[in-house]
Each structure stands twice: as C-alpha cells, then as structure tokens.
Design a protein around this motif. Structure first.
Motif, short mmCIF file in Angstrom:
data_model
loop_
_atom_site.label_atom_id
_atom_site.label_comp_id
_atom_site.label_asym_id
_atom_site.label_seq_id
_atom_site.Cartn_x
_atom_site.Cartn_y
_atom_site.Cartn_z
N ALA A 184 63.66 69.61 29.38
CA ALA A 184 62.24 69.96 29.30
C ALA A 184 61.61 69.17 28.17
CB ALA A 184 62.09 71.46 29.06
N GLU A 185 60.80 68.20 28.53
CA GLU A 185 60.08 67.43 27.52
C GLU A 185 58.83 68.23 27.18
OE1 GLU A 185 59.37 63.59 29.30
OE2 GLU A 185 61.47 63.04 29.21
N LEU A 186 58.94 69.05 26.15
CA LEU A 186 57.87 70.01 25.86
C LEU A 186 56.58 69.33 25.45
CD1 LEU A 186 59.93 72.68 23.87
CD2 LEU A 186 59.29 72.71 26.29
N THR A 187 56.71 68.19 24.79
CA THR A 187 55.54 67.47 24.30
C THR A 187 55.91 66.01 24.08
OG1 THR A 187 53.97 67.33 22.45
CG2 THR A 187 56.17 68.07 21.90
N HIS A 188 54.91 65.16 24.11
CA HIS A 188 55.17 63.77 23.71
C HIS A 188 54.84 63.56 22.24
CE1 HIS A 188 55.07 61.83 28.00
NE2 HIS A 188 56.27 62.22 27.65
N ARG A 189 54.21 64.58 21.63
CA ARG A 189 53.84 64.41 20.23
C ARG A 189 55.08 64.30 19.36
NH1 ARG A 189 51.10 69.46 18.91
NH2 ARG A 189 51.87 70.26 20.90
N CYS A 190 55.03 63.47 18.34
CA CYS A 190 56.17 63.33 17.43
C CYS A 190 55.69 62.68 16.14
CB CYS A 190 57.25 62.46 18.07
SG CYS A 190 58.72 62.29 17.03
N ASN A 200 53.43 67.62 31.05
CA ASN A 200 52.39 68.19 31.92
C ASN A 200 52.96 68.80 33.19
OD1 ASN A 200 52.99 66.08 33.60
ND2 ASN A 200 51.02 65.05 33.42
N GLY A 201 54.29 68.92 33.26
CA GLY A 201 54.88 69.62 34.39
C GLY A 201 55.32 68.75 35.56
N THR A 202 55.25 67.44 35.39
CA THR A 202 55.73 66.55 36.43
C THR A 202 57.26 66.60 36.45
OG1 THR A 202 53.86 65.10 35.94
CG2 THR A 202 55.59 64.18 37.32
N VAL A 203 57.83 66.72 37.64
CA VAL A 203 59.28 66.86 37.74
C VAL A 203 59.89 65.54 38.19
CG1 VAL A 203 61.16 68.24 38.66
CG2 VAL A 203 58.91 69.27 38.36
N LEU A 204 60.80 65.03 37.37
CA LEU A 204 61.37 63.70 37.60
C LEU A 204 62.88 63.77 37.81
CD1 LEU A 204 59.67 61.82 34.60
CD2 LEU A 204 58.77 62.08 36.91
N PRO A 205 63.42 62.89 38.65
CA PRO A 205 64.87 62.80 38.80
C PRO A 205 65.54 62.21 37.56
CG PRO A 205 63.74 61.85 40.69
CD PRO A 205 62.71 62.05 39.64
N ASP A 251 56.10 65.46 42.20
CA ASP A 251 55.47 66.78 42.28
C ASP A 251 55.38 67.38 40.89
OD1 ASP A 251 55.35 67.06 45.22
OD2 ASP A 251 57.54 66.98 45.07
N THR A 252 54.50 68.39 40.77
CA THR A 252 54.42 69.09 39.49
C THR A 252 54.66 70.58 39.70
OG1 THR A 252 52.09 69.67 39.57
CG2 THR A 252 52.61 67.49 38.72
N GLU A 288 61.50 73.90 45.76
CA GLU A 288 60.96 72.98 46.78
C GLU A 288 61.05 71.54 46.29
OE1 GLU A 288 57.44 75.70 48.78
OE2 GLU A 288 56.93 74.18 47.32
N ILE A 289 60.71 71.37 45.02
CA ILE A 289 60.69 70.00 44.47
C ILE A 289 62.11 69.42 44.49
CG2 ILE A 289 60.19 68.59 42.44
CD1 ILE A 289 58.01 70.66 41.70
N TRP A 290 63.08 70.24 44.06
CA TRP A 290 64.46 69.75 43.99
C TRP A 290 65.01 69.40 45.38
CZ3 TRP A 290 67.99 67.83 40.80
CH2 TRP A 290 69.34 67.85 41.17
N TYR A 291 64.81 70.30 46.33
CA TYR A 291 65.41 70.08 47.65
C TYR A 291 64.57 69.20 48.58
CZ TYR A 291 69.03 73.43 46.46
OH TYR A 291 70.09 74.05 45.86
N GLU A 292 63.23 69.28 48.43
CA GLU A 292 62.39 68.60 49.42
C GLU A 292 61.53 67.48 48.85
OE1 GLU A 292 60.14 71.80 51.18
OE2 GLU A 292 62.01 72.94 51.36
N GLY A 293 61.42 67.41 47.52
CA GLY A 293 60.51 66.43 46.93
C GLY A 293 60.86 65.00 47.32
N ASP A 294 59.84 64.21 47.60
CA ASP A 294 60.04 62.82 48.02
C ASP A 294 60.83 62.02 47.00
OD1 ASP A 294 58.68 63.26 50.31
OD2 ASP A 294 56.78 62.38 49.62
N ALA A 295 60.44 62.18 45.72
CA ALA A 295 61.07 61.36 44.69
C ALA A 295 62.57 61.68 44.59
CB ALA A 295 60.40 61.60 43.34
#
Ligand code: SF4
Ligand code: SF4
Lengths: 92, 361
Positions: free
Chosen positions: B13-19, B253-258, B271-272, B280-287
């Motif tokens: 979980a990338e909670l934030t990009h701030r650093c 922002n909730g985007t789900v990436l492989p 997907d987000t 749904e995203i894990w099993y069916e998401g296009d990416a």
C-alpha cells in the motif's frame, strides 16, 4: 543447535490459520511459510520452556513413532527456520 | 486455455508519494501524486478488509514516506483489525518516540528501515536532506528499545557499493534481524539516474563475495537477502513472482497495479478501488490478465526451460529498454534485446566520473 536449546517464535513471527487457503501458515518479516501437519505440531510446542529433546520426545509419544526417527527431523526443521530468522533459541 | 488464478499473498500500500527525502533511485513514478489525491483513512481501512478476505496475508505500508500520513497509527490499527501481518517501510523521518510507541500499541508487526548511507555525509547527500542520518539513527535506537523486529533496507549502487561491509556491520549494530542488500533496480527515478547509479562489474563481483561470506559467518544472527543487479545477470528475475500471481500494489489514489512500475506501460488500463472491488480487479482486471501466466509469452520463451521460473522476466524493463512490454526481458542472454542492454551498460560504465544525480522532488 543442540537438544538442549529452547526454541521459540520471536516477536514478529506468528502462526495463524489462513481461512482463504485453509492451511496453517507461519508469518514473519517478508516470509510466509505454509505449514504441513508436522510443522504445525512442532511449532505448536514452542512454548519458550521446552527444549528440543522434550519436544521430540513429546512428538514421538503423540505420533507413536520412534524417537530416533523424529528427533533428527525436528532439529533439521527448527534449524532451517532459525537460519531464516523465523525461530530464535536460547540455551536451557 | 484458462489460467488458474490463485489469491494474492501480499499487498503493497503506497499510502502517499510525499516524502521528506529525495533519493535519486526512488521507485515512485516521476509524476508524483499530490496529497489531495490520496485515499482517505476509511477507504484504506476498507481496502485492507477486502484484501484480507481476498487472501492477502502480509501488508506492506509504504510510500513515499508513510509517516507523512497523519493517520498512520489509525491505518495500522485498521490493518491489524483486518488480520493482516503489517510491515512499515520507512526512512524513519517523521517518526518519534511517541508515534513509535503508538504504533507498537496499534500492533505493528515489523519495521523496515531504509538506509541511504553509512555516514552522515553520504546518507544526507543521497537522501537530499541535512540531518536526516542523525534522526534516522535516533529512530533506530527507539525501534530497538521497543523491540520491534527490524529489517535494514540498503539500496546499493555505484556510489555506495564499496561500503557494503560497513553496511552489514551497521545492521548488526542497530540490532536488525535482517538486512536487504538491494542493488538498485532501474525504474522510476532510478531510470533517469541510471548512468550515475550503475555499478561496475568489479564492484558487483566484490559485493557478491562479501555477501556470500557474511551469510556464512552471520548465520543464525542476521538474515541477509541479496537482490543482485539485473544488468549483470544472464537471465531475468521473475518479477513479482510472476505477474498477477502473488502480489498487488495500491497507489496513493487507489489505482491497483500488478507491480509498482506497471503504469509505465502505456497500453494498460488500470482499475481503482473507488470504482471496483479488489476481488474483481485481481481476478478480472485487464492489467492483471494482460501478462498473467505464460500463454502470452513469445515463442522464444515458450520453448525455454526457464519459462516457468522467470515467466519472461520484467515487463516494465522490456518496456523501458526496448519500448515493447511484451518482449522477453532484455536481461535474457538468449533474447535479441540483450544487445540493447549491453550497449547501455558499456556506455554507462565507462571509466569517467558519473553524471550528477537528478534528485526526486
Ligand atoms: S526512496 Fe527515498 S525519496 Fe523515495 S520514498 Fe524512499 S526515502 Fe523517500
Ligand atoms: S527465453 Fe524467456 S523464459 Fe527463457 S530465460 Fe529468456 S526470458 Fe526467461
């Protein structure tokens, strides 16, 4: 490790039942190990008091198996986990 | 043919990009998301619940700097309520004694502390933050007093690879149980700085020897995990254990990436969590389905005995070096892409001073 060592699960390492996969797992830093019946039986006996000799004796009794067969397996299993940082040990 | 899809084991979980730091090898994308775009506490808590139901066992709270989120303690409470093994990946900046005790009470399982260098001079230069090293050392002390299991994460590159023995010593001194010696992987900001970060063959050989020796002598005291530098390998790594097989990443922002760099592949649709469920995203998401399994692999890989070991390697690396995310990873010596990688390596490790870093801002 020797038969006298008392192995235990250090902070940050724990077992739990994985309700999705229906297996026991051991969780630690960056590690997930799926446990078989023997693994669960051994880890369930790491109470921070019993040494390896006592754990093996207990298992030999419960599973009605010769101690000479059980003891080397138990030590190998626990030693492997120790090398991976999932088990710590102190001398008794 | 239908690919059998197993549930995921781990979520980053990338909670934030701030650093507060500005490491030139940061794996965050070069287009950083602003605070306003970040998911709320409640949404993250819901995502953690969904993840646990889906089969995720381990959660890595990362960033950016996760401590930049004011609700970090609440997020850890939510993660532990969901039943997840919770690991905090931090530079230590933004943590203090009170917050660390709160995290302890919240049930945080493990801390992974990043190391920018073994001296204040090097660490503050690489992190782009004066005084950062001293603060990190102070935080490390509190972590050890509380008794959190600690992993030290050292990203190694051209400038610090020669400090590897001192880096391992530092892990011992700080009471870490584990050290991750991760040679820099060229994604995100590291890609921009590749020429400045690329180690030499001699450095890499020495490092491998140091690691092999340390693993032997420190057995039972310190676990050492080594991530070798890709470009000097003959065959690729199985990125993420295989695309869409074990892990997933959620961006601020909730985007789900492989995988964390997947957004560099322009034709993929992501997907987000605000629009679809994690399941749904894990099993069916296009990416996730784009490069899952081995059916999509080119002929070279189909007939290779490493097909089920590396799954053709890293998609993002094929994209970055060859401009084709569907090609075998250019690290592979059997592949036509290797020539391009060798040319880059030759160019970048010439016996001249490394170019200046572009710090992440
Ligand atoms: S790599 Fe450096 S800049 Fe990037 S998130 Fe980690 S500490 Fe911050
Ligand atoms: S040919 Fe494909 S499967 Fe074989 S080693 Fe190269 S990338 Fe891996």
């Amino acid at each position: 490790m020797t038969q006298d060592d008392v192995p235990y699960l250090p902070r940050g390492v724990r077992t739990r039942f994985d309700t999705v996969r229906k297996v026991d797992v051991l969780l630690g830093p960056e590690r997930v190990l799926v446990l078989d019946q023997v693994g669960t039986a051994v880890l369930g006996r790491l109470d921070g008091k019993a040494n390896l000799a006592q754990i093996s004796t207990d298992l030999a009794e419960v599973y009605d198996a010769p101690l000479e067969v059980i003891a080397p397996d138990v030590i190998a299993f626990v030693e492997d986990l120790r090398d991976r940082g999932m088990v710590h040990a102190r001398p008794r | 043919m239908l690919v059998r899809v197993d549930p995921p084991m781990a979520m980053l979980a990338e909670l934030t990009h701030r650093c507060p730091l500005a490491c030139p090898y940061c794996s965050n994308p070069t287009e950083l998301l602003a605070k306003e775009a970040e998911l709320s506490t409640e949404t993250w808590a819901d995502v953690f619940q969904q993840a646990a139901k889906l089969g995720v066992l381990q959660l890595h709270l990362s960033g950016g700097e996760p401590a930049s989120r004011r609700d970090l303690v609440e997020l850890v409470i939510a993660a532990r309520e969901a039943g997840l093994y919770t690991n905090l990946i931090t530079s230590g900046i933004g943590l203090n004694e009170r917050r660390l005790h709160d995290l302890d009470d919240a049930g945080l399982d493990h801390v992974q502390l990043s190391l920018q260098g073994v001296t204040a001079e090097m660490a503050d230069r690489i992190g782009g933050y004066n005084g950062g090293f001293d603060r990190k050392m102070h935080v490390a002390e509190i972590i050890s007093d509380i008794g959190f299991p600690l992993t030290l994460n050292a990203v190694m590159h051209r400038e610090n690879l020669d400090d590897l023995p001192a880096t391992i010593d530092m892990a011992r001194r700080l009471g870490a149980r584990r050290i991750e010696v991760a040679c820099v992987q060229f994604q995100g900001w590291a890609l921009i700085n590749r020429a400045a970060l690329q180690p030499s063959r001699a450095q890499v050989d020495a490092a491998k020897e140091t690691v092999a020796r340390a693993i032997e002598t420190l057995k039972g005291h310190l676990v050492i995990d080594f991530v070798p530098p890709d470009y000097y390998s003959d065959f690729p790594k199985a990125c993420m254990n295989g695309w869409g097989s074990t892990g997933l990443n959620v961006t601020p922002n909730g985007t789900v990436l492989p995988c964390h760099a997947a957004e560099t592949i322009p034709h993929l649709q992501f997907d987000t969590v605000t629009e679809r469920t994690l399941e749904e995203i894990w099993y069916e998401g296009d990416a996730f389905n784009a490069y899952r399994g081995t059916d999509w692999l080119p002929e070279l890989c189909q007939s290779c005995d490493r097909r089920d070991i590396d799954f053709g390697g890293c998609r993002c690396q094929a994209m970055a070096v060859l401009g084709d995310a569907g090609a075998p990873d250019p690290v592979c010596r059997k592949s036509g892409g290797r020539a391009a990688l060798d040319a880059l390596l030759k160019e970048e490790t010439k016996e001249v001073a490394a170019p200046d870093f572009v710090f992440r801002r």
